[in-house]
Design a protein around this motif. Structure first.
Motif, mmCIF file in Angstrom:
data_model
loop_
_atom_site.group_PDB
_atom_site.id
_atom_site.type_symbol
_atom_site.label_atom_id
_atom_site.label_comp_id
_atom_site.label_asym_id
_atom_site.label_seq_id
_atom_site.Cartn_x
_atom_site.Cartn_y
_atom_site.Cartn_z
ATOM 1 N N ARG A 15 0.878 -1.182 0.000
ATOM 2 C CA ARG A 15 0.000 0.000 0.000
ATOM 3 C C ARG A 15 0.905 1.217 0.000
ATOM 4 N NH1 ARG A 15 -5.936 0.320 0.456
ATOM 5 N NH2 ARG A 15 -6.365 2.529 0.807
ATOM 6 N N ALA A 16 0.945 1.936 -1.117
ATOM 7 C CA ALA A 16 1.914 3.021 -1.253
ATOM 8 C C ALA A 16 1.230 4.353 -1.467
ATOM 9 C CB ALA A 16 2.844 2.734 -2.433
ATOM 10 N N GLY A 17 1.907 5.418 -1.075
ATOM 11 C CA GLY A 17 1.429 6.766 -1.344
ATOM 12 C C GLY A 17 0.156 7.082 -0.596
ATOM 13 N N SER A 18 -0.783 7.723 -1.291
ATOM 14 C CA SER A 18 -2.050 8.121 -0.690
ATOM 15 C C SER A 18 -2.818 6.906 -0.214
ATOM 16 C CB SER A 18 -2.891 8.890 -1.713
ATOM 17 O OG SER A 18 -4.189 9.111 -1.219
ATOM 18 N N ALA A 19 -3.350 6.989 0.995
ATOM 19 C CA ALA A 19 -4.127 5.876 1.538
ATOM 20 C C ALA A 19 -5.384 5.633 0.716
ATOM 21 C CB ALA A 19 -4.499 6.167 2.991
ATOM 22 N N HIS A 20 -5.940 6.694 0.131
ATOM 23 C CA HIS A 20 -7.149 6.579 -0.672
ATOM 24 C C HIS A 20 -6.867 7.187 -2.044
ATOM 25 C CE1 HIS A 20 -9.097 5.322 2.929
ATOM 26 N NE2 HIS A 20 -8.830 6.453 3.531
ATOM 27 N N PRO A 21 -6.584 6.363 -3.051
ATOM 28 C CA PRO A 21 -6.152 6.886 -4.355
ATOM 29 C C PRO A 21 -7.243 7.654 -5.079
ATOM 30 C CG PRO A 21 -6.673 4.576 -4.516
ATOM 31 C CD PRO A 21 -6.747 4.911 -3.061
ATOM 32 N N ASN A 22 -6.853 8.657 -5.804
ATOM 33 C CA ASN A 22 -7.754 9.336 -6.732
ATOM 34 C C ASN A 22 -6.932 9.848 -7.893
ATOM 35 O OD1 ASN A 22 -6.760 12.063 -6.085
ATOM 36 N ND2 ASN A 22 -7.801 11.760 -4.128
ATOM 37 N N SER A 23 -7.601 10.418 -8.874
ATOM 38 C CA SER A 23 -6.904 10.786 -10.097
ATOM 39 C C SER A 23 -5.984 11.985 -9.932
ATOM 40 C CB SER A 23 -7.929 11.085 -11.199
ATOM 41 O OG SER A 23 -8.711 12.210 -10.854
ATOM 42 N N CYS A 25 -3.652 12.125 -7.723
ATOM 43 C CA CYS A 25 -2.334 11.670 -7.279
ATOM 44 C C CYS A 25 -1.850 10.425 -8.014
ATOM 45 C CB CYS A 25 -2.331 11.420 -5.767
ATOM 46 S SG CYS A 25 -3.457 10.128 -5.239
ATOM 47 N N GLN A 26 -2.644 9.872 -8.924
ATOM 48 C CA GLN A 26 -2.211 8.684 -9.652
ATOM 49 C C GLN A 26 -2.547 8.803 -11.133
ATOM 50 O OE1 GLN A 26 -1.806 4.863 -7.481
ATOM 51 N NE2 GLN A 26 -3.885 5.315 -6.840
ATOM 52 N N ASP A 27 -1.625 8.362 -11.969
ATOM 53 C CA ASP A 27 -1.897 8.292 -13.394
ATOM 54 C C ASP A 27 -2.787 7.081 -13.674
ATOM 55 O OD1 ASP A 27 -0.337 10.510 -14.038
ATOM 56 O OD2 ASP A 27 1.497 9.306 -14.108
ATOM 57 N N GLN A 28 -3.524 7.155 -14.759
ATOM 58 C CA GLN A 28 -4.490 6.111 -15.063
ATOM 59 C C GLN A 28 -3.836 4.745 -15.245
ATOM 60 O OE1 GLN A 28 -6.845 6.926 -18.530
ATOM 61 N NE2 GLN A 28 -8.232 5.228 -18.191
ATOM 62 N N ASP A 29 -2.649 4.727 -15.850
ATOM 63 C CA ASP A 29 -2.023 3.453 -16.175
ATOM 64 C C ASP A 29 -0.869 3.069 -15.250
ATOM 65 O OD1 ASP A 29 -0.417 5.507 -16.989
ATOM 66 O OD2 ASP A 29 0.159 4.597 -18.908
ATOM 67 N N ARG A 30 -0.678 3.837 -14.148
ATOM 68 C CA ARG A 30 0.424 3.529 -13.232
ATOM 69 C C ARG A 30 0.005 3.759 -11.778
ATOM 70 N NH1 ARG A 30 4.637 0.587 -14.806
ATOM 71 N NH2 ARG A 30 5.856 1.540 -13.161
ATOM 72 N N PRO A 31 -0.802 2.871 -11.217
ATOM 73 C CA PRO A 31 -1.091 2.990 -9.786
ATOM 74 C C PRO A 31 0.209 2.974 -8.982
ATOM 75 C CG PRO A 31 -2.498 1.344 -10.820
ATOM 76 C CD PRO A 31 -1.463 1.716 -11.829
ATOM 77 N N TRP A 32 0.277 3.752 -7.932
ATOM 78 C CA TRP A 32 1.530 3.919 -7.198
ATOM 79 C C TRP A 32 2.152 2.596 -6.733
ATOM 80 C CZ3 TRP A 32 1.036 8.750 -3.489
ATOM 81 C CH2 TRP A 32 1.088 9.905 -4.279
ATOM 82 N N SER A 187 -8.784 17.443 -19.150
ATOM 83 C CA SER A 187 -8.024 17.481 -17.905
ATOM 84 C C SER A 187 -7.409 16.119 -17.624
ATOM 85 C CB SER A 187 -8.922 17.892 -16.727
ATOM 86 O OG SER A 187 -8.241 17.745 -15.501
ATOM 87 N N GLN A 188 -6.092 16.027 -17.677
ATOM 88 C CA GLN A 188 -5.435 14.749 -17.441
ATOM 89 C C GLN A 188 -5.628 14.265 -16.007
ATOM 90 O OE1 GLN A 188 -1.286 16.661 -17.788
ATOM 91 N NE2 GLN A 188 -0.889 14.881 -16.524
ATOM 92 N N TRP A 189 -5.969 15.183 -15.106
ATOM 93 C CA TRP A 189 -6.112 14.809 -13.699
ATOM 94 C C TRP A 189 -7.479 14.237 -13.383
ATOM 95 C CZ3 TRP A 189 -1.427 14.643 -12.275
ATOM 96 C CH2 TRP A 189 -0.509 15.586 -12.710
ATOM 97 N N ARG A 190 -8.427 14.396 -14.306
ATOM 98 C CA ARG A 190 -9.762 13.842 -14.039
ATOM 99 C C ARG A 190 -10.114 12.751 -15.037
ATOM 100 N NH1 ARG A 190 -11.868 16.001 -9.492
ATOM 101 N NH2 ARG A 190 -12.547 13.848 -9.469
ATOM 102 N N TRP A 191 -9.100 11.912 -15.300
ATOM 103 C CA TRP A 191 -9.344 10.788 -16.187
ATOM 104 C C TRP A 191 -10.413 9.860 -15.630
ATOM 105 C CZ3 TRP A 191 -8.549 6.313 -13.615
ATOM 106 C CH2 TRP A 191 -7.622 6.319 -12.560
ATOM 107 N N ASN A 192 -10.558 9.842 -14.292
ATOM 108 C CA ASN A 192 -11.569 8.964 -13.693
ATOM 109 C C ASN A 192 -12.982 9.379 -14.124
ATOM 110 O OD1 ASN A 192 -11.375 11.358 -12.254
ATOM 111 N ND2 ASN A 192 -11.681 10.415 -10.260
ATOM 112 N N MET A 193 -13.236 10.689 -14.204
ATOM 113 C CA MET A 193 -14.555 11.148 -14.642
ATOM 114 C C MET A 193 -14.758 10.908 -16.135
ATOM 115 S SD MET A 193 -15.528 14.587 -12.558
ATOM 116 C CE MET A 193 -15.966 14.483 -10.813
#
Length: 219
Positions: A15-23, A25-32, A187-193
């Motif tokens: 379990r790395a980085g942010s305890a609760h991942p979101n877009s 702090c993480q790129d779409q194709d590279r979870p921390w 927005s590259q940061w809101r790839w989740n939406m």
């Protein structure tokens, strides 16, 4: 640290980085956690790796494992968003998996002030008592349904109405569906939406909803 666990544990959960991942702090194709799992594999350590947090795309996860970057992954919130995730993927329908877009509302709405209840933005049935779900009866007859607005709420309403057997027409005054979350295209940061938006558009088409773009609804 992981080297000390060799011979003592079968696998290590990462379990790395942010305890609760979101877009943000993480790129779409590279979870921390993937980088740590990959480093352990490259170091030749004889222990299975299982990174978690942010591994939401089952097809992408299979790719990580196939490339030897990790042995397995951990998933939790994707099953809140879609309890049928495994069955859909096994049936060759990954495009039907409802995407978790990492809103964190499953950790309770307004954690600081309350009310302290858990919900899911993309799966209203999650955390809903069984007796309430059982009270949703099948429609007695097929109706013609007009949905005004092609944002996420309008698209979801149209999909559910169509799934219940009604004939649905969706009216959107703009040239494309998506409503307020169309900004995610830029927005590259809101790839989740963007993933959620594209999923809903796909499901609207798949459900057989008649879509009238560039059409403002009038009486």
């Amino acid at each position: 640290q992981v080297r000390k666990l060799e011979g003592l544990a079968d696998f290590v959960y990462i379990r790395a980085g942010s305890a609760h991942p979101n877009s943000f702090c993480q790129d779409q194709d590279r979870p921390w956690g993937l980088a740590y799992a990959e480093a352990i594999k490259k170091a030749g350590l004889k222990i299975l790796t299982c990174p978690g947090a942010g591994f939401h795309d089952p097809v992408q996860n299979d790719g990580f494992i196939a490339k030897g970057l990790t042995d397995m992954v951990s998933m939790t919130t994707p099953f809140f968003a879609d309890p049928e995730l495994v069955r859909k993927v096994a049936a060759g329908r990954p495009d039907d998996v409802v995407p978790c877009y990492q809103c964190q509302n499953c950790h309770c709405i307004s954690m600081l002030k309350g009310p302290h209840y858990a919900t899911c933005d993309v799966n209203p049935k999650w955390a809903t008592p069984a007796y309430k779900l059982q009270g949703i009866t099948a429609p007695q007859k097929i109706k013609k349904v007009a949905v005004i607005g092609g944002g996420p709420g309008g698209m979801k309403a149209a999909i559910v109405a169509a799934e219940r057997g009604h004939r649905v027409t969706l009216y959107e005054k703009d040239a494309t569906l998506g409503g307020l979350i169309r900004f995610s295209d830029y927005s590259q940061w809101r790839w989740n939406m963007k993933v959620l938006k594209d999923y809903l558009i796909h499901q609207v088409k798949k459900a057989g909803v008649e879509v009238k773009l560039g059409t403002e609804a009038t009486p």
